[in-house]
Motif scaffolding. Structure first.
Motif, PDB file in Angstrom:
ATOM      1  N   MET A   1       0.816  -1.197   0.000  1.00 51.31           N
ATOM      2  CA  MET A   1       0.000   0.000   0.000  1.00 51.31           C
ATOM      3  C   MET A   1       0.862   1.264   0.000  1.00 51.31           C
ATOM      4  N   ASP A   2       1.786   1.298  -0.940  1.00 52.21           N
ATOM      5  CA  ASP A   2       2.648   2.473  -1.024  1.00 52.21           C
ATOM      6  C   ASP A   2       1.849   3.737  -1.296  1.00 52.21           C
ATOM      7  N   LEU A   3       0.775   3.630  -2.098  1.00 48.99           N
ATOM      8  CA  LEU A   3      -0.032   4.807  -2.412  1.00 48.99           C
ATOM      9  C   LEU A   3      -0.692   5.368  -1.155  1.00 48.99           C
ATOM     10  N   VAL A   4      -1.200   4.494  -0.313  1.00 45.80           N
ATOM     11  CA  VAL A   4      -1.863   4.941   0.913  1.00 45.80           C
ATOM     12  C   VAL A   4      -0.861   5.619   1.839  1.00 45.80           C
ATOM     13  N   GLU A   5       0.310   5.009   2.003  1.00 45.04           N
ATOM     14  CA  GLU A   5       1.314   5.581   2.892  1.00 45.04           C
ATOM     15  C   GLU A   5       1.818   6.924   2.372  1.00 45.04           C
ATOM     16  N   ASP A  21      -0.517  12.437  14.901  1.00 41.62           N
ATOM     17  CA  ASP A  21      -0.508  10.968  14.943  1.00 41.62           C
ATOM     18  C   ASP A  21      -1.914  10.400  15.081  1.00 41.62           C
ATOM     19  N   ASP A  22      -2.727  11.004  15.933  1.00 44.37           N
ATOM     20  CA  ASP A  22      -4.091  10.501  16.134  1.00 44.37           C
ATOM     21  C   ASP A  22      -4.921  10.634  14.864  1.00 44.37           C
ATOM     22  N   ILE A  23      -4.786  11.777  14.182  1.00 45.53           N
ATOM     23  CA  ILE A  23      -5.576  11.989  12.965  1.00 45.53           C
ATOM     24  C   ILE A  23      -5.142  11.032  11.869  1.00 45.53           C
ATOM     25  N   LEU A  27      -7.462   8.255   9.996  1.00 42.46           N
ATOM     26  CA  LEU A  27      -7.653   8.236   8.548  1.00 42.46           C
ATOM     27  C   LEU A  27      -7.138   6.933   7.937  1.00 42.46           C
ATOM     28  N   ARG A  28      -6.054   6.395   8.490  1.00 44.17           N
ATOM     29  CA  ARG A  28      -5.543   5.129   7.970  1.00 44.17           C
ATOM     30  C   ARG A  28      -6.585   4.025   8.157  1.00 44.17           C
ATOM     31  N   ASP A  29      -7.196   3.984   9.334  1.00 43.57           N
ATOM     32  CA  ASP A  29      -8.232   2.970   9.573  1.00 43.57           C
ATOM     33  C   ASP A  29      -9.397   3.150   8.607  1.00 43.57           C
ATOM     34  N   ILE A  35     -10.722   0.180   1.504  1.00 42.16           N
ATOM     35  CA  ILE A  35     -10.010  -0.722   0.588  1.00 42.16           C
ATOM     36  C   ILE A  35     -10.463  -2.167   0.799  1.00 42.16           C
ATOM     37  N   ASP A  36     -10.649  -2.554   2.066  1.00 45.22           N
ATOM     38  CA  ASP A  36     -11.135  -3.914   2.339  1.00 45.22           C
ATOM     39  C   ASP A  36     -12.522  -4.120   1.737  1.00 45.22           C
ATOM     40  N   ALA A  37     -13.379  -3.101   1.853  1.00 46.36           N
ATOM     41  CA  ALA A  37     -14.717  -3.220   1.276  1.00 46.36           C
ATOM     42  C   ALA A  37     -14.643  -3.317  -0.243  1.00 46.36           C
TER      43      ALA A  37
END
Length: 371
Positions: A1-5, A21-23, A27-29, A35-37
Motif C-alpha cells: 500500500m505504497d499509495l496509501v502511505e 498521529d491521532d488523525i 484516517l488510515r483505519d 479498501i477492504d470493502a
C-alpha cells in the motif's frame, strides 16, 4: 500500500503537530476499511489505479487536512472583505492622484513627452496597484485571524455602509452608449430634492470611515515619499528650474533632503493615529487632540520653511507692511519684472500657516466641548 502511505505522509505534513498521529491513525483505519470493502466487492486485490480513485474520493491531502485545522480557512471573511475593498478603492484613488500630478509636472517642465508620460503612468499605476493590494491583503489576513476584531468592524454603524457603495451604480455599458450619442443626461428619474442640511447629513461619512480613509491615504503618501511605492518617482530638481535667475530646483532639493525624515515621521504617526482613532470608534476628543497635535506639527514645519529653510531668504518679510507691499507689487507687475514666483510662494506659506492656526483653534474648541 505504497499509495496509501504516500497519501498519509503528505497529509500528515499539513496537520497540527500535537494531533498529527491521532488523525493519521484515524484516517488510515478509514482508508483501509474502504479498501477492504472494495476488495470484497471486486473479489480480488484492487489495482493501483483503483486505490488512487478511492483516495480521490477521500479528498486531496490539503483539503482533508484543512478540516482539522482551527481558525479561518480564507484570507478574509465576508465581514472584513467590504473594508478591504474600501481600502483598495481609497488607496488606488490616492495613488492615481499622486501619479497624475507627478506626471503632469514632469510634462509641464519638459522632463518627458506626453507619450512617455502615458507609458510611465501605466507602468507606475500597475506596480503601485500591486503593492497597495498586496499590503492591504496582508493586513486583512492578519486582522481575520485576530480573536477580537477592531471596534470599527465589530461595532459598525449604518452610516458607515454607504462608503461601500462607491462605484456600485456605475453602468459601463450605459455610459458607453451615452458617450456615443453625446447624451450626458441621466436616464433615471431624479429623486425628490432634499433640503441642504439634510443632504449634507445623509452624505456625510462617519468618523470611523473618515479615520480609515485617512489612514489609507496617508499610508500611500508615506510609501510614495519613502520610495517604497514606485509611482512616478520625481527628483526635486525635476519639479522646477531656473526662474527669475534663481535655481528653484536646487532649493527644493535642499528642502526635501532636510525635511525627508520629519515628513516620513509625520506621515507614519498620522497613519498610526488614524488607525487608533478608527479602533476607538471615532472618539471626538481623541480626534480633536490629534488634530491639535498634528496642526502644531504642520505649523512648525511651515515656520521652518519661513525662517530656516533654503527658501527662507526669498520669502521672508519682517512686517505686515512689507508683506502687503510685495503682494501689491506682484499684482501690478509686468511680464518683464522678476520676483513673482518668490512672492507667490510667500503667500502660499502664509496662507497655509493661517489655515493650520484655524484648524488648531477649531480642534481646541472640540477638545473642550467634546463635540
Amino acid at each position: 500500500m505504497d499509495l496509501v502511505e504516500r497519501y498519509l505522509k503528505t497529509l500528515a505534513a499539513q496537520l497540527p503537530k500535537d494531533s498529527r498521529d491521532d488523525i493519521v491513525a484515524e484516517l488510515r483505519d478509514e482508508i483501509m476499511g474502504r479498501i477492504d470493502a472494495l476488495e470484497a466487492r471486486l473479489g480480488r486485490a484492487p489495482t493501483d489505479d483503483e486505490v488512487e480513485a478511492l483516495l480521490r474520493e477521500v479528498g486531496h491531502p490539503l483539503t482533508v487536512a484543512a478540516r482539522y485545522r482551527s481558525g479561518p480557512q480564507a484570507l478574509m471573511g465576508p465581514e472584513l472583505y467590504p473594508w478591504w475593498m474600501f481600502g483598495v478603492k481609497v488607496g488606488l484613488t490616492v495613488m492615481a492622484c499622486v501619479t497624475l500630478i507627478g506626471l503632469a509636472v514632469r510634462v509641464l517642465v519638459g522632463d518627458v513627452y506626453v507619450g512617455q508620460a502615458i507609458g510611465q503612468g501605466i507602468a507606475s499605476l500597475f506596480s503601485g496597484a500591486v503593492t497597495i493590494v498586496g499590503l492591504l491583503t496582508v493586513a486583512g489576513f492578519i486582522l481575520e485571524r485576530q480573536e477580537k476584531k477592531p471596534d470599527f468592524i465589530a461595532r459598525w454603524r449604518v452610516k458607515d455602509l454607504g462608503m461601500f457603495e462607491l462605484g456600485g451604480d456605475f453602468d459601463a455599458e450605459q455610459w458607453g452608449q451615452k458617450l456615443a450619442r453625446g447624451d450626458w443626461s441621466s436616464s433615471k428619474a431624479k429623486p425628490e430634492s432634499k433640503p441642504g442640511p439634510e443632504v449634507r447629513k445623509s452624505a456625510e461619512m462617519s468618523p470611523v470611515a473618515r479615520a480609515v480613509a485617512s489612514a489609507i491615504g496617508w499610508a500611500v503618501v508615506l510609501l510614495w515619499w519613502t520610495g517604497l511605492l514606485q509611482v512616478a518617482p520625481i527628483r526635486p530638481e525635476d519639479l522646477a528650474g531656473v526662474v527669475d535667475g534663481l535655481d528653484y530646483g536646487r532649493i527644493l532639493g535642499e528642502m526635501v533632503r532636510a525635511a525627508y525624515w520629519p515628513v516620513a515621521l509625520f506621515a507614519a504617526c498620522r497613519v498610526g493615529f488614524d488607525l487608533m482613532r478608527a479602533a476607538s470608534g471615532g472618539n471626538v476628543r481623541l480626534t480633536a487632540l490629534g488634530d491639535l497635535v498634528f496642526g502644531i506639527a504642520a505649523a512648525w514645519g511651515l515656520l521652518w520653511v519661513w525662517f530656516w529653510s533654503a527658501l527662507s531668504p526669498l520669502i521672508w518679510v519682517g512686517t505686515v507692511t512689507d508683506f502687503v507691499e510685495r503682494v501689491r507689487v506682484l499684482i501690478g507687475r509686468s511680464g518683464d519684472d522678476v520676483g513673482g514666483v518668490a512672492t507667490i510662494l510667500m503667500v502660499v506659506v502664509v496662507w497655509a500657516f493661517a489655515a493650520e492656526v484655524v484648524r488648531m483653534v477649531r480642534a481646541a474648541a472640540r477638545l473642550v466641548v467634546g463635540r
